[in-house]
Design an enzyme around this catalytic site. Structure first.
Site, PDB file in Angstrom:
ATOM      1  N   TYR A  62      10.085  10.667  16.000  1.00  0.00           N
ATOM      2  CA  TYR A  62      10.318  11.377  14.725  1.00  0.00           C
ATOM      3  C   TYR A  62       9.270  12.419  14.329  1.00  0.00           C
ATOM      4  CZ  TYR A  62      14.084   8.017  13.620  1.00  0.00           C
ATOM      5  OH  TYR A  62      15.214   7.257  13.610  1.00  0.00           O
ATOM      6  N   CYS A  68      10.426  21.641  11.483  1.00  0.00           N
ATOM      7  CA  CYS A  68      11.196  22.212  10.378  1.00  0.00           C
ATOM      8  C   CYS A  68      11.718  23.598  10.766  1.00  0.00           C
ATOM      9  CB  CYS A  68      10.325  22.344   9.137  1.00  0.00           C
ATOM     10  SG  CYS A  68      10.048  20.797   8.269  1.00  0.00           S
ATOM     11  N   GLU A 115      11.549  26.277   9.076  1.00  0.00           N
ATOM     12  CA  GLU A 115      10.575  27.318   8.723  1.00  0.00           C
ATOM     13  C   GLU A 115       9.626  27.574   9.892  1.00  0.00           C
ATOM     14  OE1 GLU A 115      11.541  24.775   6.951  1.00  0.00           O
ATOM     15  OE2 GLU A 115      11.520  25.189   4.801  1.00  0.00           O
ATOM     16  N   CYS A 135       9.274  21.933   2.373  1.00  0.00           N
ATOM     17  CA  CYS A 135       8.295  20.851   2.276  1.00  0.00           C
ATOM     18  C   CYS A 135       6.884  21.440   2.113  1.00  0.00           C
ATOM     19  CB  CYS A 135       8.377  19.952   3.515  1.00  0.00           C
ATOM     20  SG  CYS A 135       7.614  20.638   4.987  1.00  0.00           S
TER      21      CYS A 135
HETATM   22  N1  THU Z   1      13.439  20.162   6.923  1.00  0.00           N
HETATM   23  C1  THU Z   1      13.282  21.485   7.196  1.00  0.00           C
HETATM   24  O1  THU Z   1      13.682  21.961   8.267  1.00  0.00           O
HETATM   25  N2  THU Z   1      12.663  22.251   6.274  1.00  0.00           N
HETATM   26  C2  THU Z   1      12.216  21.800   5.066  1.00  0.00           C
HETATM   27  O2  THU Z   1      11.600  22.548   4.333  1.00  0.00           O
HETATM   28  C3  THU Z   1      12.522  20.433   4.638  1.00  0.00           C
HETATM   29  C4  THU Z   1      12.977  19.521   5.698  1.00  0.00           C
HETATM   30  C5  THU Z   1      14.100  19.316   7.943  1.00  0.00           C
HETATM   31  C6  THU Z   1      13.185  18.376   8.665  1.00  0.00           C
HETATM   32  C7  THU Z   1      14.153  17.316   9.126  1.00  0.00           C
HETATM   33  O3  THU Z   1      14.756  17.724  10.346  1.00  0.00           O
HETATM   34  C8  THU Z   1      15.215  17.292   8.052  1.00  0.00           C
HETATM   35  O4  THU Z   1      15.077  18.520   7.332  1.00  0.00           O
HETATM   36  C9  THU Z   1      15.108  16.127   7.091  1.00  0.00           C
HETATM   37  O5  THU Z   1      13.830  15.990   6.597  1.00  0.00           O
END
Ligand code: THU
Length: 139
Positions: free
Chosen positions: A49, A54, A56, A87
């Site tokens: 995990y 992300c 971004e 995040c």
């Molecule tokens: N996630 C993103 O890609 N960007 C964010 O700003 C928030 C979370 C993704 C990470 C993970 O794959 C999923 O969203 C759930 O947390």
């Protein structure tokens, strides 16, 4: 306005490619650089995990790989019911390549729901002005 829709549509396209077998939470990001180029990224999860990335991160990496270093506008899209917010770690990653005035759009399936400056998203942020070596680029 045209730019915004380009970003929205691009984020929607790349979001479809998100690899999210664990969360099923798909995110798409589109960046307009100060040089006028578009870049995109989606989240990429992993069975281990913490190794997941992300959306971004992917979009920023694509921008840097493309030779651009500043974000004019960034659009973050998820089609979940609750409007996506980046995040904390991603806010800091965006900070590295943004101005206070960089525009951040948050979007869902129906369109852009919130637009704010980067300064509003991450006030009182840490950047290279705190460092003696401000971060020298080799190029
Ligand atoms: N996630 C993103 O890609 N960007 C964010 O700003 C928030 C979370 C993704 C990470 C993970 O794959 C999923 O969203 C759930 O947390």
């Amino acid at each position: 306005m045209g730019d915004e829709m380009d970003l929205f549509n691009l984020a929607g396209l790349v979001m479809k490619n998100a690899y999210t077998p664990y969360s099923n939470f798909k995110v798409g990001v589109a960046i307009l650089s100060t040089t006028g180029n578009l870049y995109k990224g989606c989240n990429v999860e992993n069975a281990a995990y913490p190794q997941g990335l992300c959306a971004e991160s992917g979009a920023i990496s694509a921008m840097i790989a493309g030779g651009c270093f500043k974000i004019r506008e960034i659009l973050i899209r998820s089609d979940a019911k609750k409007l996506i917010v980046p995040c904390g770690g991603c806010r800091q990653k965006i900070r590295e390549f943004s101005y206070k005035e960089t525009i951040v759009h948050l979007a869902d399936s129906t369109g852009i729901k919130k637009t704010l400056s980067f300064e509003k998203l991450l006030p009182f942020s840490f950047d290279n002005s705190y460092l003696e070596n401000k971060g020298k680029r080799s190029s």
